[in-house]
Design a protein around this motif. Structure first.
Motif, mmCIF file in Angstrom:
data_model
loop_
_atom_site.group_PDB
_atom_site.id
_atom_site.type_symbol
_atom_site.label_atom_id
_atom_site.label_comp_id
_atom_site.label_asym_id
_atom_site.label_seq_id
_atom_site.Cartn_x
_atom_site.Cartn_y
_atom_site.Cartn_z
ATOM 1 N N PRO A 148 0.840 -1.201 0.000
ATOM 2 C CA PRO A 148 0.000 0.000 0.000
ATOM 3 C C PRO A 148 0.875 1.251 0.000
ATOM 4 N N MET A 149 0.494 2.270 -0.764
ATOM 5 C CA MET A 149 1.245 3.521 -0.808
ATOM 6 C C MET A 149 0.280 4.700 -0.947
ATOM 7 N N SER A 150 0.699 5.840 -0.424
ATOM 8 C CA SER A 150 -0.081 7.078 -0.541
ATOM 9 C C SER A 150 0.645 8.052 -1.442
ATOM 10 N N PHE A 151 -0.134 8.831 -2.206
ATOM 11 C CA PHE A 151 0.428 9.787 -3.154
ATOM 12 C C PHE A 151 -0.364 11.097 -3.069
ATOM 13 N N PRO A 152 0.265 12.224 -3.271
ATOM 14 C CA PRO A 152 -0.442 13.512 -3.210
ATOM 15 C C PRO A 152 -1.361 13.705 -4.423
ATOM 16 N N ALA A 153 -2.549 14.219 -4.159
ATOM 17 C CA ALA A 153 -3.513 14.533 -5.233
ATOM 18 C C ALA A 153 -3.412 16.018 -5.542
ATOM 19 N N SER A 154 -3.141 16.359 -6.794
ATOM 20 C CA SER A 154 -2.922 17.757 -7.168
ATOM 21 C C SER A 154 -4.177 18.428 -7.743
ATOM 22 N N GLY A 155 -5.251 17.633 -8.012
ATOM 23 C CA GLY A 155 -6.469 18.196 -8.591
ATOM 24 C C GLY A 155 -7.462 18.663 -7.523
ATOM 25 N N LYS A 274 -2.462 12.394 -14.537
ATOM 26 C CA LYS A 274 -1.000 12.290 -14.387
ATOM 27 C C LYS A 274 -0.648 11.763 -13.002
ATOM 28 N N ASP A 275 -1.379 12.229 -11.977
ATOM 29 C CA ASP A 275 -1.132 11.722 -10.621
ATOM 30 C C ASP A 275 -1.314 10.211 -10.588
ATOM 31 N N LEU A 276 -2.365 9.732 -11.226
ATOM 32 C CA LEU A 276 -2.639 8.294 -11.229
ATOM 33 C C LEU A 276 -1.570 7.513 -11.997
ATOM 34 N N SER A 277 -1.155 8.058 -13.165
ATOM 35 C CA SER A 277 -0.146 7.376 -13.978
ATOM 36 C C SER A 277 1.190 7.302 -13.250
ATOM 37 N N ASP A 278 1.606 8.438 -12.679
ATOM 38 C CA ASP A 278 2.879 8.461 -11.950
ATOM 39 C C ASP A 278 2.828 7.552 -10.733
ATOM 40 N N ALA A 279 1.684 7.541 -10.048
ATOM 41 C CA ALA A 279 1.553 6.709 -8.846
ATOM 42 C C ALA A 279 1.629 5.229 -9.206
ATOM 43 N N LYS A 280 0.999 4.828 -10.289
ATOM 44 C CA LYS A 280 1.024 3.429 -10.704
ATOM 45 C C LYS A 280 2.454 3.000 -11.065
ATOM 46 N N THR A 281 3.142 3.867 -11.801
ATOM 47 C CA THR A 281 4.530 3.548 -12.170
ATOM 48 C C THR A 281 5.404 3.411 -10.936
ATOM 49 N N VAL A 314 1.089 -7.967 -12.220
ATOM 50 C CA VAL A 314 0.175 -7.366 -11.253
ATOM 51 C C VAL A 314 -1.042 -8.270 -11.089
ATOM 52 N N LEU A 315 -1.288 -8.696 -9.869
ATOM 53 C CA LEU A 315 -2.442 -9.556 -9.587
ATOM 54 C C LEU A 315 -3.682 -8.745 -9.246
ATOM 55 N N LYS A 316 -3.514 -7.641 -8.506
ATOM 56 C CA LYS A 316 -4.664 -6.820 -8.116
ATOM 57 C C LYS A 316 -4.177 -5.410 -7.803
ATOM 58 N N GLU A 317 -4.962 -4.425 -8.264
ATOM 59 C CA GLU A 317 -4.621 -3.021 -8.005
ATOM 60 C C GLU A 317 -5.890 -2.292 -7.556
ATOM 61 N N THR A 318 -5.859 -1.736 -6.353
ATOM 62 C CA THR A 318 -6.997 -1.009 -5.799
ATOM 63 C C THR A 318 -6.615 0.448 -5.605
ATOM 64 N N ILE A 319 -7.397 1.365 -6.235
ATOM 65 C CA ILE A 319 -7.113 2.795 -6.160
ATOM 66 C C ILE A 319 -8.276 3.500 -5.459
ATOM 67 N N ASP A 320 -7.973 4.190 -4.405
ATOM 68 C CA ASP A 320 -8.967 5.007 -3.700
ATOM 69 C C ASP A 320 -8.694 6.467 -4.066
ATOM 70 N N LYS A 321 -9.493 6.991 -4.996
ATOM 71 C CA LYS A 321 -9.254 8.352 -5.486
ATOM 72 C C LYS A 321 -9.642 9.417 -4.474
ATOM 73 N N ASN A 330 -4.804 6.839 -2.044
ATOM 74 C CA ASN A 330 -4.139 5.573 -1.741
ATOM 75 C C ASN A 330 -4.259 4.576 -2.881
ATOM 76 N N ILE A 331 -3.191 3.765 -3.032
ATOM 77 C CA ILE A 331 -3.186 2.650 -3.978
ATOM 78 C C ILE A 331 -2.672 1.422 -3.235
ATOM 79 N N VAL A 332 -3.321 0.305 -3.410
ATOM 80 C CA VAL A 332 -2.871 -0.976 -2.872
ATOM 81 C C VAL A 332 -2.603 -1.901 -4.055
#
Length: 454
Positions: A148-155, A274-281, A314-321, A330-332
């Motif tokens: 699990p990781m957290s990323f800043p939302a710029s929108g 872009k936030d989502l793309s960068d976070a996934k990478t 990748v087996l599973k990706e959960t994004i909480d926008k 958050n992304i798990v």
């Protein structure tokens, strides 16, 4: 005419002894005698001193050492020089001589270009230098993990969220179970309504000694409307409006031990594309690196891993926008890493055996092996992989150093050069270093001959 007294005898002069002295004369005579005696004593003392000095000189001369006997030096020097030269000769030619030989062994390169098949289903009995493609055993290694990781939302955008929470539903009506469909309403004392998110079945109550013991089940609910007004605290009793007017109304109820949360209406931080793309990478690379460290710690050091022989899935990706109060979303991620590896020594051994067929008969050692790996074609489900290899192996003929030292012992420099020139298939060049430098013959003691192969 002769003088008158010519023939007369001369008169003797009178001395003081011939005259009878008067008393005064006697005193004067005594005085003169004393002076005369003093003069005599002085003369005697002077003579004595002279005699003593002479005696001292004679004594000093008598104490001188006898003169040294002169010995001729050149015979002694000659004898010592001969002894030193003899010692140096023995030391230089019998004790000290050493020989160092630097030998450039002739090289025999053999090129190869092969296709290799590796599989977890192959065994060592299937290794065959004459087979094409070459088959080698392999291993399939895998590791999986969740990150699990957290990323800043710029929108920013206006949102309306409904409060959510968890309730416990009770059945004190009968021993029969009761099904409740999704969206069933639960009414709080302040008339705020919450709905079941998913359908549930409330188990039947238990009857003991004629008394009903309620049964219960937990379920998630969501507020009827969006906004912070529905972020209410724990509720002692929710009723079910759908049962109103029937006996079940009093027999089925619910309560909450925790507050309802998440109700919100207004502007909030949201992730951009872009936030989502960068976070996934970022999260994928982080988890992949972590899994690689984990899996590499399990792989033995003698296994070879080539580029393209691993797969990150990748087996599973959960994004909480929905951003939290700090503006982070958050992304798990759950993923798996697989690697197909083989023992490079197995590959080198089979390539050496196959390349020896290109050389003339003889005993060879593989001095150096260079392998260039091509792009692999893996099948991770089967645990097998195929890839091309090319390169070359440098062979050198085997040299028995002990036998070589024995053969060159006692040879002079000319004989040494002749000896090595007669080994063109074995040696390209040989350099000799004698010590001491004036010695030009190899020691008879083979322990003092050092051979360095280059």
């Amino acid at each position: 005419m002769m003088p008158r007294d010519f023939f007369q005898p001369k008169k003797r002069k009178q001395s003081v002894f011939d005259i009878i002295p008067t008393k005064k004369s006697e005193n004067e005579a005594k005085s003169k005698r004393k002076e005369a005696e003093k003069n005599i004593e002085v003369e005697q003392e002077t003579v004595t001193v002279v005699e003593d000095s002479y005696q001292y000189q004679e004594i000093s001369e008598s104490r001188k050492f006898p003169p040294k006997i002169r010995i001729r030096r050149w015979p002694v020097v000659l004898i010592i020089s001969i002894a030193v030269l003899a010692g140096l000769f023995y030391l230089g030619f019998k004790v000290l001589p050493r020989l160092e030989v630097k030998v450039a062994v002739r090289k025999y390169p053999a090129a190869f270009n092969e296709t290799i098949d590796v599989s977890k289903n192959f065994n060592y009995s299937q290794i065959n230098a004459s087979s094409s493609p070459i088959k080698l055993p392999a291993e399939l290694f895998s590791a999986s993990g969740t990150l699990p990781m957290s990323f800043p939302a710029s929108g920013k955008e206006t949102i309306s969220d409904k409060a959510k929470g968890r309730i416990t539903i009770y059945n004190s009506y009968s021993s029969d179970s009761q099904g409740l469909v999704a969206n069933t309403r639960f009414l709080a004392p302040d008339n705020k309504i919450f709905h079941l998110i998913k359908a549930v079945t409330v188990p039947g109550a238990k009857i003991q000694e004629g008394k009903i013991i309620p049964s219960s089940i937990e379920a998630d609910v969501i507020a009827d409307q969006a906004g912070p007004d529905y972020n209410i605290g724990p509720v002692a009793k929710f009723t079910i409006p759908g049962f109103k007017g029937s006996p079940k109304y009093e027999g089925f109820y619910a309560k909450s031990d925790q507050s309802m949360t998440g109700g919100y209406v207004g502007e909030a931080a949201v992730p951009t594309d872009k936030d989502l793309s960068d976070a996934k990478t970022k999260i994928r690379q982080t988890l992949e690196d972590s899994l690689k460290i984990n899996i590499l710690s399990q792989i033995p050091a003698d296994f070879k891993i080539i580029d393209g022989s691993f797969k990150f899935e990748v087996l599973k990706e959960t994004i909480d926008k929905k951003a939290d109060q700090n503006g982070n979303f958050n992304i798990v991620l759950q993923a798996q890493l697989k690697i197909i590896a083989f023992k490079e020594k197995d590959l080198k051994d089979i390539l050496i055996i196959k390349s020896l067929s290109q050389l003339a008969a003889g005993d060879y050692d593989a001095a150096d092996t260079s392998i260039e790996y091509g792009v692999p074609r893996p099948d991770f489900n089967k645990g097998e992989m195929s890839f091309p290899v090319k390169g070359q192996i440098i062979f050198k003929r085997k040299i028995d150093l002990n036998e070589l030292r024995r053969q060159i012992s006692g040879k002079n420099d000319l004989a040494l050069k002749t000896f090595f020139l007669n080994l063109p298939d074995l040696i390209e060049k040989a350099e000799f270093s004698f010590w001491p430098r004036y010695v030009k013959t190899a020691p008879n003691n083979v322990g003092k001959i050092k051979i360095i192969l280059q």
